[in-house]
Design a protein around this motif. Structure first.
Motif, PDB file in Angstrom:
ATOM      1  N   GLN A  24       0.823  -1.205   0.000  1.00 35.65           N
ATOM      2  CA  GLN A  24       0.000   0.000   0.000  1.00 35.65           C
ATOM      3  C   GLN A  24       0.860   1.259   0.000  1.00 35.65           C
ATOM      4  N   ILE A  25       1.926   1.258   0.791  1.00 32.77           N
ATOM      5  CA  ILE A  25       2.773   2.448   0.871  1.00 32.77           C
ATOM      6  C   ILE A  25       3.512   2.673  -0.438  1.00 32.77           C
ATOM      7  N   VAL A  26       4.092   1.601  -0.991  1.00 30.80           N
ATOM      8  CA  VAL A  26       4.891   1.739  -2.207  1.00 30.80           C
ATOM      9  C   VAL A  26       4.019   2.108  -3.402  1.00 30.80           C
ATOM     10  N   VAL A  27       2.896   1.421  -3.568  1.00 37.14           N
ATOM     11  CA  VAL A  27       2.065   1.627  -4.758  1.00 37.14           C
ATOM     12  C   VAL A  27       1.170   2.851  -4.615  1.00 37.14           C
ATOM     13  N   ASN A  28       0.370   2.897  -3.568  1.00 34.12           N
ATOM     14  CA  ASN A  28      -0.664   3.932  -3.460  1.00 34.12           C
ATOM     15  C   ASN A  28      -0.165   5.255  -2.896  1.00 34.12           C
ATOM     16  N   ALA A  29       0.846   5.230  -2.039  1.00 34.89           N
ATOM     17  CA  ALA A  29       1.304   6.475  -1.425  1.00 34.89           C
ATOM     18  C   ALA A  29       2.496   7.094  -2.139  1.00 34.89           C
ATOM     19  N   ILE A  30       3.250   6.275  -2.887  1.00 37.90           N
ATOM     20  CA  ILE A  30       4.450   6.797  -3.536  1.00 37.90           C
ATOM     21  C   ILE A  30       4.346   6.729  -5.058  1.00 37.90           C
ATOM     22  N   ALA A  31       4.072   5.540  -5.605  1.00 41.17           N
ATOM     23  CA  ALA A  31       4.115   5.364  -7.058  1.00 41.17           C
ATOM     24  C   ALA A  31       2.955   6.047  -7.770  1.00 41.17           C
ATOM     25  N   ARG A  67       3.330  16.045  12.325  1.00 40.16           N
ATOM     26  CA  ARG A  67       1.912  16.112  12.689  1.00 40.16           C
ATOM     27  C   ARG A  67       1.089  15.125  11.867  1.00 40.16           C
ATOM     28  N   ASN A  68       1.369  15.044  10.569  1.00 40.22           N
ATOM     29  CA  ASN A  68       0.623  14.117   9.717  1.00 40.22           C
ATOM     30  C   ASN A  68       0.908  12.664  10.076  1.00 40.22           C
ATOM     31  N   ILE A  69       2.173  12.382  10.396  1.00 40.65           N
ATOM     32  CA  ILE A  69       2.530  11.012  10.785  1.00 40.65           C
ATOM     33  C   ILE A  69       1.806  10.618  12.069  1.00 40.65           C
ATOM     34  N   SER A  86      -6.932   3.390   2.700  1.00 41.57           N
ATOM     35  CA  SER A  86      -7.689   4.641   2.649  1.00 41.57           C
ATOM     36  C   SER A  86      -6.789   5.825   2.961  1.00 41.57           C
ATOM     37  N   LEU A  87      -5.912   5.656   3.939  1.00 46.62           N
ATOM     38  CA  LEU A  87      -4.967   6.723   4.272  1.00 46.62           C
ATOM     39  C   LEU A  87      -3.976   6.961   3.136  1.00 46.62           C
ATOM     40  N   CYS A  88      -3.539   5.871   2.488  1.00 47.81           N
ATOM     41  CA  CYS A  88      -2.572   6.008   1.397  1.00 47.81           C
ATOM     42  C   CYS A  88      -3.183   6.681   0.171  1.00 47.81           C
ATOM     43  N   GLY A 100      -5.577  10.095   1.941  1.00 47.84           N
ATOM     44  CA  GLY A 100      -4.905  10.988   2.867  1.00 47.84           C
ATOM     45  C   GLY A 100      -5.701  11.160   4.152  1.00 47.84           C
ATOM     46  N   ILE A 101      -5.435  12.234   4.868  1.00 42.81           N
ATOM     47  CA  ILE A 101      -6.119  12.496   6.137  1.00 42.81           C
ATOM     48  C   ILE A 101      -7.182  13.586   5.985  1.00 42.81           C
ATOM     49  N   ASN A 102      -7.559  13.866   4.743  1.00 41.66           N
ATOM     50  CA  ASN A 102      -8.659  14.802   4.486  1.00 41.66           C
ATOM     51  C   ASN A 102      -9.966  14.014   4.539  1.00 41.66           C
ATOM     52  N   PHE A 103     -10.681  14.092   5.646  1.00 41.47           N
ATOM     53  CA  PHE A 103     -11.827  13.219   5.855  1.00 41.47           C
ATOM     54  C   PHE A 103     -13.047  13.636   5.044  1.00 41.47           C
ATOM     55  N   SER A 104     -13.024  14.834   4.446  1.00 40.32           N
ATOM     56  CA  SER A 104     -14.100  15.172   3.509  1.00 40.32           C
ATOM     57  C   SER A 104     -14.015  14.276   2.275  1.00 40.32           C
ATOM     58  N   THR A 105     -12.803  13.874   1.911  1.00 43.22           N
ATOM     59  CA  THR A 105     -12.631  12.926   0.811  1.00 43.22           C
ATOM     60  C   THR A 105     -13.148  11.551   1.201  1.00 43.22           C
ATOM     61  N   TRP A 106     -12.928  11.162   2.458  1.00 47.75           N
ATOM     62  CA  TRP A 106     -13.462   9.881   2.942  1.00 47.75           C
ATOM     63  C   TRP A 106     -14.992   9.872   2.863  1.00 47.75           C
ATOM     64  N   VAL A 107     -15.601  11.023   3.226  1.00 48.30           N
ATOM     65  CA  VAL A 107     -17.068  11.117   3.168  1.00 48.30           C
ATOM     66  C   VAL A 107     -17.544  10.972   1.732  1.00 48.30           C
ATOM     67  N   ARG A 108     -16.860  11.626   0.789  1.00 46.70           N
ATOM     68  CA  ARG A 108     -17.257  11.527  -0.622  1.00 46.70           C
ATOM     69  C   ARG A 108     -17.157  10.091  -1.132  1.00 46.70           C
ATOM     70  N   VAL A 109     -16.094   9.400  -0.759  1.00 48.38           N
ATOM     71  CA  VAL A 109     -15.873   8.042  -1.284  1.00 48.38           C
ATOM     72  C   VAL A 109     -16.789   7.034  -0.609  1.00 48.38           C
ATOM     73  N   TYR A 110     -16.863   7.049   0.721  1.00 47.00           N
ATOM     74  CA  TYR A 110     -17.578   5.999   1.446  1.00 47.00           C
ATOM     75  C   TYR A 110     -19.024   6.365   1.774  1.00 47.00           C
ATOM     76  N   ALA A 111     -19.266   7.569   2.280  1.00 47.12           N
ATOM     77  CA  ALA A 111     -20.632   7.943   2.667  1.00 47.12           C
ATOM     78  C   ALA A 111     -21.482   8.301   1.453  1.00 47.12           C
ATOM     79  N   GLN A 112     -20.901   9.042   0.492  1.00 43.79           N
ATOM     80  CA  GLN A 112     -21.635   9.430  -0.705  1.00 43.79           C
ATOM     81  C   GLN A 112     -21.472   8.437  -1.853  1.00 43.79           C
ATOM     82  N   ASN A 113     -20.648   7.397  -1.649  1.00 46.32           N
ATOM     83  CA  ASN A 113     -20.430   6.354  -2.668  1.00 46.32           C
ATOM     84  C   ASN A 113     -20.039   6.955  -4.015  1.00 46.32           C
ATOM     85  N   CYS A 114     -19.061   7.865  -3.991  1.00 44.56           N
ATOM     86  CA  CYS A 114     -18.715   8.585  -5.216  1.00 44.56           C
ATOM     87  C   CYS A 114     -17.196   8.636  -5.431  1.00 44.56           C
ATOM     88  N   PRO A 115     -16.559   7.460  -5.569  1.00 43.29           N
ATOM     89  CA  PRO A 115     -15.111   7.465  -5.805  1.00 43.29           C
ATOM     90  C   PRO A 115     -14.771   7.743  -7.263  1.00 43.29           C
TER      91      PRO A 115
END
Length: 228
Positions: free
Chosen positions: A64-71, A86-88, A135-137, A140-155
């Motif tokens: 996950q780190i190599v592919v989704n967070a870096i590549a 702070r982010n870590i 999900s973090l990779c 990120g830590i912007n939880f409005s994006t989490w809401v869009r993807v998971y709560a609004q089902n709009c990835p």
């Protein structure tokens, strides 16, 4: 549950990376689960469940780190990841919270409360690795994006849609994996949490496959429209 997909497709390099990396992931995990169960090799999920779970946690974390967070950000020409203290700390806090929540949910759904604590927590860590960590990779830590993807089902089609389907598959697979445990078959694979671990991995891989098939179809359909 209806899913509203954003048809913002990744570029060609990102598309190729996602398809190839996740294809390799599916093949490797399938072989690592299947071969030890039918031979005397280590990492047997049935006979050495905790060791196998630890291996899968490390392997999936690195992937996950190599592919989704870096590549993927590099190929998608996004802003590079900035590793701030702070982010870590926020990421570590979310991972710990996710593991504790999954542990408590497993207990509420019938997992042993006093006994098999290590087994339950290993299962919770694996579930966190297949849902919260990617999900973090990707998001990120912007939880409005989490809401869009998971709560609004709009990835978006691409890394987000693969994440969406694999996360849902992980949770559903883990839940379905618990169904054979109370049956009076007296099989060695009915011991907690073997079937839930296998269900989690199986649901995760099916979700990854579903997300990649959708990405492949949308990508080639869009290219066909451009040509015409």
């Amino acid at each position: 549950m209806s899913t509203s997909i954003n048809l913002r497709l990744p570029n060609k390099d990102t598309f190729n990376l996602l398809i190839r990396a996740h294809l390799c992931l599916v093949i490797i995990i399938t072989l690592i689960v299947y071969i030890p169960m039918n031979t005397n090799l280590p990492f047997d999920v049935i006979n050495e469940c905790l060791t196998a779970v630890e291996f899968f946690i490390v392997f999936l974390t690195v992937f996950q780190i190599v592919v989704n967070a870096i590549a993927v950000p590099k190929y998608a020409q996004l802003k590079p990841v900035v590793f701030k203290v702070r982010n870590i700390l926020k990421v570590c806090g979310v991972l710990i919270l996710g593991s504790v929540n999954f542990h408590c949910i497993a207990v509420l759904f019938g997992a042993p409360f006093i006994t098999s604590v290590a087994e339950t927590f290993h299962f919770a860590l694996l579930l966190t690795t297949t849902t919260v960590l990617p999900s973090l990779c990707v998001l990120g830590i912007n939880f409005s994006t989490w809401v869009r993807v998971y709560a609004q089902n709009c990835p978006d089609v691409g890394a987000e849609s693969i994440l969406y389907y694999s996360s849902i598959g992980s949770v559903l697979g883990a839940w379905l994996g618990a169904l054979p445990i109370p049956l009076d078959w007296d099989r060695p694979w009915q011991v907690w949490p073997i079937t839930c671990v296998l269900g989690n991995l199986g649901g995760y891989l099916l979700g990854v496959c579903a997300g990649n098939v959708q990405l492949y179809l949308h990508y080639h359909r869009s290219r066909k429209f451009k040509l015409t």
